[in-house]
Every structure is written in C-alpha cells, then in structure tokens.
Design a protein around this motif. Sequence first.
Motif, short mmCIF file in Angstrom:
data_model
loop_
_atom_site.label_atom_id
_atom_site.label_comp_id
_atom_site.label_asym_id
_atom_site.label_seq_id
_atom_site.Cartn_x
_atom_site.Cartn_y
_atom_site.Cartn_z
N LEU A 55 22.57 -29.01 -38.74
CA LEU A 55 22.02 -28.84 -37.59
C LEU A 55 20.76 -26.91 -38.74
O LEU A 55 19.79 -27.03 -37.99
N PRO A 56 21.43 -26.28 -39.46
CA PRO A 56 21.74 -25.74 -40.23
C PRO A 56 19.22 -26.25 -40.56
O PRO A 56 18.86 -25.47 -41.12
N LEU A 57 19.51 -27.45 -41.16
CA LEU A 57 18.50 -28.05 -41.91
C LEU A 57 17.23 -28.59 -40.55
O LEU A 57 16.39 -28.91 -41.11
N SER A 58 17.90 -28.49 -39.08
CA SER A 58 17.03 -28.95 -38.36
C SER A 58 16.35 -27.95 -37.46
O SER A 58 16.23 -28.01 -36.28
N LYS A 59 16.61 -26.31 -38.21
CA LYS A 59 16.08 -25.12 -37.21
C LYS A 59 14.56 -26.21 -36.30
O LYS A 59 14.18 -25.16 -35.26
N VAL A 106 8.51 -31.12 -35.04
CA VAL A 106 7.50 -32.74 -33.95
C VAL A 106 7.84 -33.44 -35.37
O VAL A 106 8.32 -34.92 -35.14
N MET A 107 7.22 -33.54 -36.26
CA MET A 107 6.44 -34.54 -37.66
C MET A 107 7.52 -34.25 -38.32
O MET A 107 8.27 -35.54 -38.79
N MET A 108 8.53 -33.43 -38.25
CA MET A 108 9.58 -33.79 -38.40
C MET A 108 10.94 -34.98 -38.36
O MET A 108 11.41 -35.94 -39.08
N VAL A 155 32.44 -30.42 -38.81
CA VAL A 155 31.82 -29.40 -40.01
C VAL A 155 30.06 -29.94 -40.57
O VAL A 155 29.91 -28.65 -40.23
N ILE A 156 30.85 -30.70 -40.75
CA ILE A 156 29.14 -31.52 -41.17
C ILE A 156 27.72 -31.44 -40.41
O ILE A 156 27.42 -30.91 -40.71
N THR A 208 15.97 -38.87 -35.94
CA THR A 208 14.92 -39.31 -36.43
C THR A 208 15.56 -38.53 -37.69
O THR A 208 15.16 -38.22 -38.35
N SER A 209 15.15 -37.32 -37.00
CA SER A 209 15.67 -36.19 -37.63
C SER A 209 16.83 -35.71 -38.19
O SER A 209 16.70 -35.11 -40.16
N PHE A 210 17.46 -36.42 -38.17
CA PHE A 210 18.61 -36.71 -38.44
C PHE A 210 18.99 -36.99 -39.58
O PHE A 210 20.12 -36.90 -40.72
N GLN A 211 18.46 -38.35 -39.26
CA GLN A 211 17.86 -38.62 -40.36
C GLN A 211 17.59 -39.31 -41.99
O GLN A 211 17.95 -39.17 -42.74
#
Length: 291
Positions: free
Chosen positions: A190-194, A284-286, A183-184, A161-164
């Motif tokens: 991953l950098p945006l989902s730390k 958790v919320m993200m 690469v994506i 859900t976080s990736f979506q």
Amino acid sequence: MKKQKSPGDRIFISMVYVLMGLMGLICLYPMWHVVMASFSDPIELMRHTGVILKPLGFSLEGYRVVIENPNILPSYFNTIVYVLVGTAINMFLTILGAYALSRKGFMLEQPLTLLIVFTMYFNAGLIPNFLLVKGLGLYNTIWALVLPGAISTWNLIVMKTSFQSIPVSLEESARLDGANDFVILFKIILPLSKATMAVMVLFYAVAHWSSWFNAMIYLRDKSKFPLQLVMREILIANSSGGNSMMDTDAMFLEEIVKYSTIVVATVPILFIYPFAQKYFMSGVMMGSVKE
C-alpha cells in the motif's frame, strides 16, 4: 549543454500549446456558462441567446429556490455519509481482492479473474437485483446503496495490475524476516501504491456522489434521499407545465433553477480534483501497464 530547438520544433510546440488551449476552453466553457447563468436575472436569461461570458444582470433567485427546499441539508448529510461509508467499503474490499489476485502462485487467480471480468459484460438486470436487495433485507437502508456495488471490476483490475508491478523481491525479503500477508500488504504494497489508491478513492467517491438511480429504486423514505435525488425532484417540481398567468414566474425560474441546481450539486465534488490531480495520471498509468 541544452540543445537549441529548431524552427520546426518551435512551430510544432506552439501548435500543440494552441491546440491544448482551445481544447481547454472547450472543456471549461460549459462550466463557466452554467455558473454565470446561475447568477443571472431570470427574465434576462430567458431573453438571451448565445454564449454567456458574465451574469446577465444579477440574481440569487435560483439559489434561493434550491436552498429553501427543506430536504437540501439532510440530503447533503446523507450524501456525505454514503460517500464516506461507501468509499471505505469499496477501497477495503478492492484492496483485499487485488492483493489476493496479484500474488504469484495463487491457484485460483485465473478462474476468479475470469468470473470477475464476466460481471463487466453481463448483468442480471434491474428486477433480479431489486428482488435480491429486498430479499436480503437491505431495502430502504444505506446498505442498499453501498453493498451491491462494493467492488468495481475495472478498479479491481487496475489495482491488481498496480500491485503486480511492485518487485517480488520486496515481498520475498519481508517473508524472510517473518512478515505475514497483512504486514506485506499494509507495510509494503500500500505505501508503494499511493498514487493508484488516490485515483481509486476519487473514482469511487465521485461515483457515490453522482449516484441517484439506485437511491430512487432502493430508498422509500425521503429523509434518506441523497443530494442528487433531491436535486432531481427540485428540477421536476420547477418544470413549467401550465399555460395560466400564474405560471409565468415559474416559467422564468425554471431555467435558472436548473443552472443553480447543477452548481449546488457539482461544485463540492469538484474541489476534490485539485488535491488528487498530481496522483491521477501516474496512478492510472501505473495500474494500467505492467512492466
């Protein structure tokens, strides 16, 4: 211009602070009680009833009994290895699974998600799992502790859900520049989902640190036991069961050894929480709410 709070707002905020303070004390006191009791004199601890705000006398006898156990240091090392290896495998497989299931246009997303969610509610049971682990040649190895639970369904769904929640436009722009899925994933997703990743690492690490049942089932050699299983054996070994005069000292030590064991087994993992706290709520919320 800052809006001035009304008397009603001030009363409400004060009540919230008082309530949260009481809840904090309720949560923290059991931990404080255990730590203070572990440093208390065994005889005074047995005589005392009620709350403990400071050590009753002072004694390190409980810690001496725990630390003198020859299996403590090897079990600490084993647990650290299990936590590091297990968490690395957990994160690697969870990230790959969440990325695949979060991609738009993936034809098998719905049936695979249903099959994965199915495992949350139905389990084959202890005996089939044991036979499977033994049949695969994993019995009495580290892999028996880290591979059967390599992916947590709940954590996978949260990370998916976080990736979506990451804008698809970022992926589309990267593909126009010739980026492939690896690469994506490693340069954008991953950098945006730390924050979510930090929470997942915390969940997996705590689960491995606290686990003892699987080790009791799948490990035979004591040299491979994790800390929690050794702590359990110490508690059982120091439980008083006799009525003779020779058991008097053991009876007094029994209670303080329990408290000392809890501190030795719990305090190390507690040091992880302050470093992950800032990521906890946002992660958790993200991963729980899709915008």
